[in-house]
Design an enzyme around this catalytic site. Structure first.
Site, PDB file in Angstrom:
ATOM      1  N   ARG A 120       9.091  -0.836   4.361  1.00 34.71           N
ATOM      2  CA  ARG A 120       8.938  -1.728   5.511  1.00 34.71           C
ATOM      3  C   ARG A 120       8.020  -2.903   5.196  1.00 34.71           C
ATOM      4  NH1 ARG A 120       6.335  -1.016  11.443  1.00 34.71           N
ATOM      5  NH2 ARG A 120       7.107  -3.017  12.182  1.00 34.71           N
ATOM      6  N   ARG A 165       0.532  -6.461  13.703  1.00 37.70           N
ATOM      7  CA  ARG A 165       0.036  -7.156  12.514  1.00 37.70           C
ATOM      8  C   ARG A 165       0.202  -8.667  12.611  1.00 37.70           C
ATOM      9  NH1 ARG A 165       3.326  -3.185  11.790  1.00 37.70           N
ATOM     10  NH2 ARG A 165       2.583  -1.190  10.977  1.00 37.70           N
ATOM     11  N   LYS A 205     -10.126  -0.307   3.301  1.00 35.37           N
ATOM     12  CA  LYS A 205      -9.020  -0.045   2.385  1.00 35.37           C
ATOM     13  C   LYS A 205      -8.321  -1.332   1.956  1.00 35.37           C
ATOM     14  CE  LYS A 205      -4.700   1.005   1.233  1.00 35.37           C
ATOM     15  NZ  LYS A 205      -3.528   0.124   1.311  1.00 35.37           N
ATOM     16  N   PRO A 222      -9.338   1.667  -3.851  1.00 32.51           N
ATOM     17  CA  PRO A 222      -8.783   1.776  -2.490  1.00 32.51           C
ATOM     18  C   PRO A 222      -8.455   3.230  -2.144  1.00 32.51           C
ATOM     19  CG  PRO A 222      -7.594   0.126  -3.814  1.00 32.51           C
ATOM     20  CD  PRO A 222      -8.449   0.905  -4.753  1.00 32.51           C
ATOM     21  N   ASP A 224      -6.397   5.393   0.629  1.00 35.17           N
ATOM     22  CA  ASP A 224      -5.484   5.538   1.757  1.00 35.17           C
ATOM     23  C   ASP A 224      -5.252   7.024   2.016  1.00 35.17           C
ATOM     24  OD1 ASP A 224      -3.999   6.249  -0.410  1.00 35.17           O
ATOM     25  OD2 ASP A 224      -2.212   5.161   0.177  1.00 35.17           O
TER      26      ASP A 224
END
Length: 282
Positions: A120, A165, A205, A222, A224
């Site tokens: 996506r 977003r 992140k 990072p 996640d």
DNA sequence: GCCCAGGAGTGTG
DNA sequence: CACACTCATGGG
């Protein structure tokens, strides 16, 4: 054109969510926009074959920079293999390289990457490029620079399917441009993270992803949801982002970014049925 | 239909 | 500082 870069595994490097615009063809080649060209990469016999439309000078140099051809993978792996958990398991990930992407594109891309999966994210970025970026080849558009992307309203961006977003992207355009980012290139990681986190849509992140992939800070790590699982399973580590980041900094040092990418790939591979390459700490 | 996704922002204890 | 909640949407 050819580029000697060894080791390099295009599938691992270009398809794992460091960057979102490369597409794999059935023959194993990868194509994507790099700079103002559509570049195609094909690996054969340890040599990377590079072609570009339109042609021009500097293509190989751009690819070498993007794939961080100067990274000494053997030295990095040797250093990280002293960690008992990563051990010899990282060998099979030897062809995975950290990528160096454009700072602006990286920032916007990872602001879009919040709570979305990689397919996506790729689609959202393609939509932005198609709508606001210059066309550089049939069916391919450049990622829009600050001036072009700034023309988009929040409503425009929501219509492209960015969801909440859209506000992040608009807010980033209002807060910083490429020149502003350029001033951050000389900061140490702590200040860089602070500067990035001051931008809308950029938390711990995302700041670390942009530091690692956009600004080339190999010490960034990072974390996640996949990395939370990996750190808990492999090292028994859990807690706040800060705590986990400090653990990683102490444990992996200047190549924490590579350690992170190895662990990330391993964790995702396990989810899709592959065996774990690493040995859990007891 | 259901679960999850390379999370961030905000408010509350 | 730690936790809870909301945010909008599509891929598997």
């Amino acid at each position: 054109m050819e580029l000697e870069i060894d080791p390099l595994d295009l599938d691992m490097t270009l398809g794992c969510g460091q960057t979102f615009r490369w597409r794999r063809a059935g023959d194993g080649s990868w194509s994507g926009p790099l700079g103002e060209r559509l570049v195609t990469l094909r690996m054969d016999g340890g040599i990377l074959y590079v072609s570009a439309k339109p042609g021009g000078e500097g293509v190989v140099e751009d690819v070498a920079r993007h794939l961080r051809a100067e990274d000494d993978i053997d030295r990095i792996q040797l250093t990280l293999s002293k960690d008992r958990v990563l051990g010899q398991g990282i060998r099979r990930l030897r062809g995975l390289r950290i990528v160096k992407t454009d700072e602006w594109e990286c920032l916007v891309s990872f602001a879009l990457a919040t709570y979305a999966n990689i397919p996506r994210i790729s689609r959202m970025i393609d939509s932005l490029a198609t709508e606001y970026g210059r066309r550089i080849a049939p069916g391919t558009h450049e990622f829009p620079d600050h001036a072009r992307l700034s023309k988009a309203s929040v409503r425009d961006l929501r219509r492209l399917g960015l969801g909440y977003r859209a506000d992040y992207v608009k807010g980033i355009c209002d807060s910083v441009d490429a020149e502003g980012l350029n001033r951050m290139t000389r900061m140490d990681l702590t200040r860089l993270r602070e500067g990035l986190k001051a931008l809308p849509g950029v938390g711990d992140k995302v700041a670390d992803c942009v530091s690692l992939f956009g600004f080339g800070r190999l010490e960034a790590f990072p974390i996640d949801v996949w990395m939370e699982r990996a750190l808990k399973r492999l090292y028994g580590q859990e807690g706040t982002y800060r705590r986990l980041r400090e653990f990683a900094a102490e444990r992996f040092g200047p190549f924490a970014g590579y350690a992170q990418e190895y662990m990330y790939m391993n964790e995702r591979g396990m989810a899709s049925g592959q065996a774990c390459a690493f040995s859990e700490q007891r």
